[in-house]
Design a protein around this motif. Sequence first.
Motif, PDB file in Angstrom:
ATOM      1  N   ALA A 103       1.374  -0.890  -0.213  1.00 52.39           N
ATOM      2  CA  ALA A 103       0.131  -0.198   0.292  1.00 52.39           C
ATOM      3  C   ALA A 103       0.931   1.508   0.459  1.00 52.39           C
ATOM      4  O   ALA A 103       0.783   2.459   0.855  1.00 52.39           O
ATOM      5  CB  ALA A 103      -0.859  -0.374   0.851  1.00 52.39           C
ATOM      6  N   GLY A 104       1.713   0.926  -0.865  1.00 54.66           N
ATOM      7  CA  GLY A 104       2.898   2.752  -0.954  1.00 54.66           C
ATOM      8  C   GLY A 104       2.204   3.046  -1.507  1.00 54.66           C
ATOM      9  O   GLY A 104       1.172   3.248  -2.359  1.00 54.66           O
ATOM     10  N   LYS A 105       2.764   4.534  -2.556  1.00 56.22           N
ATOM     11  CA  LYS A 105       2.731   4.918  -3.541  1.00 56.22           C
ATOM     12  C   LYS A 105       2.085   4.590  -4.311  1.00 56.22           C
ATOM     13  O   LYS A 105       0.971   4.812  -4.877  1.00 56.22           O
ATOM     14  CB  LYS A 105       4.185   5.549  -4.066  1.00 56.22           C
ATOM     15  N   PHE A 106       2.737   3.075  -5.729  1.00 56.97           N
ATOM     16  CA  PHE A 106       1.423   2.371  -6.409  1.00 56.97           C
ATOM     17  C   PHE A 106       0.872   2.578  -6.323  1.00 56.97           C
ATOM     18  O   PHE A 106      -0.354   2.027  -6.986  1.00 56.97           O
ATOM     19  CB  PHE A 106       2.763   1.398  -6.537  1.00 56.97           C
ATOM     20  N   GLY A 107       0.265   1.484  -4.902  1.00 54.59           N
ATOM     21  CA  GLY A 107      -0.647   0.841  -4.357  1.00 54.59           C
ATOM     22  C   GLY A 107      -1.909   1.645  -4.322  1.00 54.59           C
ATOM     23  O   GLY A 107      -2.922   0.961  -4.530  1.00 54.59           O
ATOM     24  N   SER A 108      -1.291   2.877  -3.225  1.00 57.45           N
ATOM     25  CA  SER A 108      -2.236   3.834  -3.211  1.00 57.45           C
ATOM     26  C   SER A 108      -3.296   4.552  -4.392  1.00 57.45           C
ATOM     27  O   SER A 108      -4.028   5.055  -4.597  1.00 57.45           O
ATOM     28  CB  SER A 108      -1.783   4.863  -2.052  1.00 57.45           C
ATOM     29  N   MET A 109      -2.331   4.544  -5.843  1.00 55.87           N
ATOM     30  CA  MET A 109      -2.951   5.062  -6.990  1.00 55.87           C
ATOM     31  C   MET A 109      -3.803   4.161  -7.630  1.00 55.87           C
ATOM     32  O   MET A 109      -4.416   4.930  -8.399  1.00 55.87           O
ATOM     33  CB  MET A 109      -1.585   5.639  -7.749  1.00 55.87           C
ATOM     34  N   VAL A 110      -3.455   2.505  -7.423  1.00 54.47           N
ATOM     35  CA  VAL A 110      -4.608   1.462  -7.821  1.00 54.47           C
ATOM     36  C   VAL A 110      -5.736   1.992  -7.319  1.00 54.47           C
ATOM     37  O   VAL A 110      -6.759   1.766  -7.595  1.00 54.47           O
ATOM     38  CB  VAL A 110      -4.196   0.163  -7.489  1.00 54.47           C
TER      39      VAL A 110
ATOM     40  N   VAL B 104      -1.579 -12.623 -11.700  1.00 61.24           N
ATOM     41  CA  VAL B 104      -0.507 -12.026 -10.801  1.00 61.24           C
ATOM     42  C   VAL B 104      -0.200 -11.051 -12.066  1.00 61.24           C
ATOM     43  O   VAL B 104       0.529 -10.805 -12.976  1.00 61.24           O
ATOM     44  CB  VAL B 104       0.864 -12.662 -10.829  1.00 61.24           C
ATOM     45  N   VAL B 105      -0.312  -9.480 -11.810  1.00 57.70           N
ATOM     46  CA  VAL B 105      -0.169  -8.497 -11.765  1.00 57.70           C
ATOM     47  C   VAL B 105       1.481  -8.197 -11.406  1.00 57.70           C
ATOM     48  O   VAL B 105       0.824  -7.457 -10.069  1.00 57.70           O
ATOM     49  CB  VAL B 105      -1.105  -7.465 -12.230  1.00 57.70           C
TER      50      VAL B 105
ATOM     51  N   TYR C 102       0.174  -2.310 -15.954  1.00 60.92           N
ATOM     52  CA  TYR C 102      -0.243  -0.917 -17.271  1.00 60.92           C
ATOM     53  C   TYR C 102       0.000   0.134 -16.508  1.00 60.92           C
ATOM     54  O   TYR C 102      -0.411  -0.153 -15.475  1.00 60.92           O
ATOM     55  CB  TYR C 102      -1.866  -1.311 -17.909  1.00 60.92           C
ATOM     56  N   GLY C 103       0.318   1.233 -16.991  1.00 60.58           N
ATOM     57  CA  GLY C 103       0.688   2.354 -17.008  1.00 60.58           C
ATOM     58  C   GLY C 103       1.784   2.633 -16.139  1.00 60.58           C
ATOM     59  O   GLY C 103       2.665   3.550 -15.873  1.00 60.58           O
ATOM     60  N   ASP C 104       2.882   1.821 -15.637  1.00 63.76           N
ATOM     61  CA  ASP C 104       4.548   1.832 -15.633  1.00 63.76           C
ATOM     62  C   ASP C 104       4.489   1.888 -16.876  1.00 63.76           C
ATOM     63  O   ASP C 104       4.387   0.917 -17.810  1.00 63.76           O
ATOM     64  CB  ASP C 104       5.244   0.810 -14.736  1.00 63.76           C
ATOM     65  N   GLN C 105       6.001   1.607 -17.124  1.00 61.81           N
ATOM     66  CA  GLN C 105       6.542   2.267 -18.571  1.00 61.81           C
ATOM     67  C   GLN C 105       6.708   1.074 -19.150  1.00 61.81           C
ATOM     68  O   GLN C 105       6.836   0.755 -20.482  1.00 61.81           O
ATOM     69  CB  GLN C 105       7.845   3.468 -18.813  1.00 61.81           C
ATOM     70  N   PRO C 106       7.551  -0.372 -18.771  1.00 58.56           N
ATOM     71  CA  PRO C 106       8.062  -1.457 -19.468  1.00 58.56           C
ATOM     72  C   PRO C 106       6.580  -1.503 -20.004  1.00 58.56           C
ATOM     73  O   PRO C 106       6.483  -2.088 -20.967  1.00 58.56           O
ATOM     74  CB  PRO C 106       8.045  -2.306 -18.338  1.00 58.56           C
ATOM     75  N   ALA C 107       5.515  -1.909 -19.415  1.00 66.57           N
ATOM     76  CA  ALA C 107       4.197  -2.374 -20.076  1.00 66.57           C
ATOM     77  C   ALA C 107       3.816  -1.587 -21.333  1.00 66.57           C
ATOM     78  O   ALA C 107       3.058  -2.188 -22.377  1.00 66.57           O
ATOM     79  CB  ALA C 107       3.105  -2.733 -19.020  1.00 66.57           C
TER      80      ALA C 107
ATOM     81  N   GLU D 179      -3.470   3.178 -14.335  1.00 66.27           N
ATOM     82  CA  GLU D 179      -3.630   2.650 -15.274  1.00 66.27           C
ATOM     83  C   GLU D 179      -3.840   1.125 -14.938  1.00 66.27           C
ATOM     84  O   GLU D 179      -4.358   1.048 -15.996  1.00 66.27           O
ATOM     85  CB  GLU D 179      -3.052   3.014 -16.329  1.00 66.27           C
ATOM     86  N   THR D 180      -3.153   0.720 -13.634  1.00 62.64           N
ATOM     87  CA  THR D 180      -3.031  -0.128 -13.659  1.00 62.64           C
ATOM     88  C   THR D 180      -4.512  -1.515 -13.779  1.00 62.64           C
ATOM     89  O   THR D 180      -4.281  -2.742 -14.230  1.00 62.64           O
ATOM     90  CB  THR D 180      -2.347  -0.998 -12.062  1.00 62.64           C
ATOM     91  N   SER D 181      -5.846  -1.307 -13.680  1.00 62.88           N
ATOM     92  CA  SER D 181      -6.820  -1.916 -13.712  1.00 62.88           C
ATOM     93  C   SER D 181      -6.889  -2.762 -15.328  1.00 62.88           C
ATOM     94  O   SER D 181      -7.314  -3.293 -15.182  1.00 62.88           O
ATOM     95  CB  SER D 181      -7.473  -1.224 -13.411  1.00 62.88           C
ATOM     96  N   VAL D 182      -6.009  -1.815 -16.415  1.00 63.84           N
ATOM     97  CA  VAL D 182      -6.408  -2.145 -17.528  1.00 63.84           C
ATOM     98  C   VAL D 182      -5.760  -3.663 -17.330  1.00 63.84           C
ATOM     99  O   VAL D 182      -5.968  -3.799 -18.022  1.00 63.84           O
ATOM    100  CB  VAL D 182      -5.566  -1.628 -18.309  1.00 63.84           C
ATOM    101  N   SER D 183      -4.109  -4.440 -16.321  1.00 64.18           N
ATOM    102  CA  SER D 183      -3.929  -5.470 -16.564  1.00 64.18           C
ATOM    103  C   SER D 183      -4.994  -6.487 -16.091  1.00 64.18           C
ATOM    104  O   SER D 183      -4.800  -7.130 -15.921  1.00 64.18           O
ATOM    105  CB  SER D 183      -2.654  -4.795 -15.736  1.00 64.18           C
TER     106      SER D 183
END
Length: 453
Positions: free
Chosen positions: A24-31, A124-125, A154-159, A337-341
């Motif tokens: 539940a850090g920064k990325f998790g909070s944004m999710v 697993v995402v 998705y939302g992270d640059q590699p994807a 944007e990670t819900s797309v994954s």
Amino acid sequence: MNLSTLLLARASAGKPVRVGLIGAGKFGSMVLAQAQRIEGMHVVAVADLDAGRARASLARVGWPEERYAATSMGDAVRSGRTFVTEDAGALAACDEIECIIEATGHPIAGIRHAIQAIDARKHVVMVNVEADVLCGPLLAERARRQGVVYSMAYGDQPAIICELVDWARSCGFELTSAGKGMNFEPRYRYSTPDTVWGFFGWSEEEVKKGDFNPKMYNSFTDGTKAAIEMAAVANGTGLDCPDDGLAFPPTGLQDLARVFRPVADGGRLPRSGLVDIAASQEPDGREVFNNIRYGVFVTFKATSEYTKACFKQYGLLTDPSGWYGSMWRPFHMIGLETSVSVLSAVLRNEPTGCSKEFRGDAVATAKRDLKPGEMLDGEGGYAVWANAIPASKSLALNALPIGLAHNVKLKRPVARDTIVSVDDVELVNDLDVVALRRQMEDTTRQMAAPKAA
């Protein structure tokens, strides 16, 4: 292009897509900020080593307290609320959860969480690119055997880079390079958690108001995160890391096709088929005009005179010859944007990028002269930065992956800017993950070995 339609059908049938979030850090909070707005997607549980931090994250992004007041996993499933726990394993054990988002950023924990989820037949995402670069191809194969999806986030640059690579190849263009923009100057390489905020230009007051981790942000500053992400892109696309690591050529939007083409044609790439970074700063600190600091890109070559003419007719940004063009996305929105994954995995059984082979590696490199007895503190720390090199070179050097450079003791001195070898350290912790990594390395060596006549 139909994820929202498929999700609406699930919601109408009373069968929400049930998700678990670890971290539940920064990325998790944004999710979480967006998850509460997506009809038909239910975050059953949030797991974090600090349940109080998880609740604070939920509150920060606007969740009403009653929405995360479930008293158990079962209560969460029945009531549509969310359960907060410190037990990540409980998410894998919950039959109703279909997909787990791993967002801890800790490579060892991330691999263990992924294995638990995959073995429980859950998608697993993998937000945790550090874990993905360490053992991702092995995890992806394990997921395939279990009939589930292992996906980049998705939302992270590699994807998103993988998406652009797929677009270029699907159009039949000759792919030249892929990468991302980044704020980088050579002096940043030696940044530490003590100096990082100055490079971002943030005051202490601004830092205190946010959910910022100095070590994590320092991994962006010193180029480590770039190495990790570009190695992941190499593993997911079949492109290569440069032999000597990322070059970070300063490049603006209008020059992508000119710079990211082979040297033989006037560019900066040793050859076609490489990943690299478009730095948004010149080495002397001047900002590059029209930079793509938050974006991603691909460059590609026309396959005929006719296609080249079409590039010009339809306004594509090209190099001076007109043969090379570029496509980019100017931003990425991380966990928003990670819900797309999640939806792609659950509703279409497709990853948004996935490690297919061990092709690139992110290896620990000394940030200063290091002495025997010193402890390495991993990504974003005081001792090492990561360099992105071909896996073949990493194997030849027996290089220490950055994901195993946490809390390990040096046995031998290592000079500044020298790649740390596995032989230079004592690997006595996390032996399960070390064994998994060695399995991946051994498999890669066997596949590369010459076949007997």
